[in-house]
Design an enzyme around this catalytic site. Structure first.
Site, PDB file in Angstrom:
ATOM      1  N   HIS A   1      24.871 -48.414 -28.422  1.00 37.83           N
ATOM      2  CA  HIS A   1      24.774 -47.730 -29.839  1.00 37.83           C
ATOM      3  C   HIS A   1      23.626 -47.230 -29.728  1.00 37.83           C
ATOM      4  CE1 HIS A   1      23.969 -47.832 -33.981  1.00 37.83           C
ATOM      5  NE2 HIS A   1      25.323 -48.378 -34.296  1.00 37.83           N
TER       6      HIS A   1
ATOM      7  N   ARG B   1      22.636 -43.202 -41.002  1.00 38.04           N
ATOM      8  CA  ARG B   1      22.924 -41.870 -40.765  1.00 38.04           C
ATOM      9  C   ARG B   1      24.170 -41.179 -41.767  1.00 38.04           C
ATOM     10  NH1 ARG B   1      24.968 -42.061 -35.579  1.00 38.04           N
ATOM     11  NH2 ARG B   1      24.448 -44.252 -35.480  1.00 38.04           N
TER      12      ARG B   1
END
Length: 495
Positions: free
Chosen positions: A259, A282
């Site tokens: 990740h 995000r």
């Protein structure tokens, strides 16, 4: 609860969402379960999941999403390695998974977000303060407690109990029971014809004192240097024991998801265990900056792509005031004030933990100078230009440089920011299963009575997992395994 006779016991190993889903479904139908949990608490890594759970089409979505689109996104993300039968099951039953959680188990999943690699917003979470994974675990645990209270003998939960062996009738390809070490260190045996492995992945299997048995060292020794977002218990027990005792087939074991954003705690920058910086940060509009203060990637690309660009652009090359090791990696997540309100619970938690700070362009510049001494040459005007370029892309609806197409709000004088680094997050590989979660051996035979659900299994996600599909996989295949077990019992009762 059903008044039918209590059926033979099933042993479920692991109490993350996959194990709890399987357990709940079985005891709801009056099927006896013994739940083995390695640690002193239920929930596993599922309780830490902060993004949500995928599903489509659902009543909470207000877009044109379809099962076919979800299927295509999953296959594309998986880089052509995914087992298409498993993908079909996951995507076709995703709507029913959301309905099962919301209608039968009263989980709030009313908010929907779009994550990287998804063509539509389909990742569901609640409007409350609890992270989605924890909220789901809490709801299922409460429901299990209710059923156990009504029928005490229907479920036995054994915490601090470690699976040691699967007892196997090799000539007949049938499991016969398990051996486990209980909380007192005594070896115990349980006879059973149904075993469900829900033991999770193996990305925390990196103990330098036990590298001879480490699956991470065996399949991806190059990744041992990375920190992880997983709990310390995630050491591949199910994969190791299934391969050793029943010759279970393992698939895609070298496919490990890194990740791109695990938070770096400024108070303990070198800690191996990182708190995940959810992709939602995000998704709501956040951007990533390199140590030199520049954007370097479309932040809503799939995790593998964002990670690749992070590794290419965010290496720490010099000694620095933050004491981050040379050769490690760090990016800076920046989220506008307006976008932060979309994930207020996340932002509030991260800020409380000291992982995010609120400030101005001056404060951000100060952090970058601590990150890299070369940034002494970086000016506030230059850094502001980077933010202004992104603001212009938002206004124009087009990110000509990096190709981002979904935006948040423009950056103003105040915003939130924090340091992140790539972390080992998920093992796409694991025990090979069919669409009912039944385990294959290395000769492609089905091992009767042995199931693997959740991250312990492999083949579904291929080369990269979409965000939001881990919790979904656990629910869908937990229900698949329990349905098959119940059908077997029903078939036997009619013989």
């Amino acid at each position: 609860m059903s008044s039918t006779p209590v059926s033979p016991v099933t042993v479920v190993v692991g109490s993350g969402l996959a194990g709890l889903t399987t357990t709940l479904e079985l005891i709801t139908h009056n099927h006896k379960v013994v739940l083995l949990e390695k640690t002193d608490r239920l929930g596993g890594n599922s309780a830490k999941a902060s993004l949500g759970i995928n599903g489509c089409p659902t009543i909470y979505q207000h877009n044109e999403d379809t099962v076919e689109a979800f299927r295509d996104d999953t296959i594309k993300s998986g880089k052509g390695l995914s087992d298409l039968k498993l993908v079909d099951v996951l995507t076709l039953l995703s709507k029913h998974a959301i309905e099962w959680l919301t209608q039968q188990n009263k989980v709030d999943l009313s908010l929907v977000a779009q994550l990287g690699g998804h063509s539509f917003a389909r990742t569901h979470k609640g409007s409350g303060k609890l992270p989605p994974g924890f909220a789901i675990i809490q709801a299922l645990s409460s429901r299990i407690t209710e059923l156990q209270t009504a029928e005490p003998n229907i479920l036995t939960i054994l915490k601090n109990s470690q699976l040691e062996k699967i007892i196997y009738n090799q000539p007949n390809l049938k499991v016969k029971g398990v051996q486990y070490k209980d909380a007192n260190g005594s070896m115990k045996t349980l006879e059973t014809t149904n075993i469900v492995l829900a033991t999770g992945g193996f990305v925390a299997d990196s103990d330098q004192q036990a590298l001879e048995t480490s699956l991470l060292n065996k399949y991806r020794p190059d990744l041992l240097k990375f920190p992880t977002s997983n709990g310390e218990q995630t050491t591949g027990d199910g994969q190791k024991i299934a391969e050793r005792d029943v010759n279970a087939a393992l698939i895609h074991m070298d496919q490990i998801q890194i990740h791109p954003t695990g938070f770096i705690n400024p108070k303990d920058v070198n800690c191996k265990w990182k708190f995940l910086c959810g992709e939602v940060m995000r998704g709501i509009g956040g951007i990533l900056l390199s140590p030199t203060g520049e954007r370097f990637v479309n932040e809503l690309s799939t995790r593998d792509i964002v990670t690749e660009y992070t590794l290419d652009n965010c290496e720490i090359k010099r000694e620095n005031e933050l004491n981050l090791p040379v050769g490690s990696f760090a990016s800076v997540l920046v989220v506008s004030e307006d976008d932060a309100t979309k994930a207020a619970n996340h932002v509030g938690f991260y800020k409380h933990q000291g992982l995010l700070q609120q400030g101005t362009i001056t404060d951000l510049l100060e952090l970058l100078k601590k990150l890299d001494p070369e940034n002494a040459k970086l000016t506030k005007d230059k850094l502001q230009t980077t933010l202004d370029e992104y603001n212009n892309a938002i206004v124009e609806g087009k990110d000509a440089t990096l190709g981002r197409t979904v935006f948040g709000h423009v950056f103003t004088k105040q915003f939130f920011f924090g340091l992140t680094t790539p972390v080992l997050h998920f093992a796409m590989g694991g025990v090979k299963i069919d669409e009912h979660a039944r385990v294959y051996d290395k000769k492609d035979n089905i091992i009767e009575g042995l199931y693997a659900v959740g991250e312990v299994s492999g083949g579904l996600h291929g080369g990269n997992r979409l965000g939001g599909s881990s919790l979904l996989e656990s629910v869908v295949f937990g229900k698949q395994a329990s349905a098959h077990i119940l059908a077997r019992v029903e078939s036997r009762n009619h013989i």
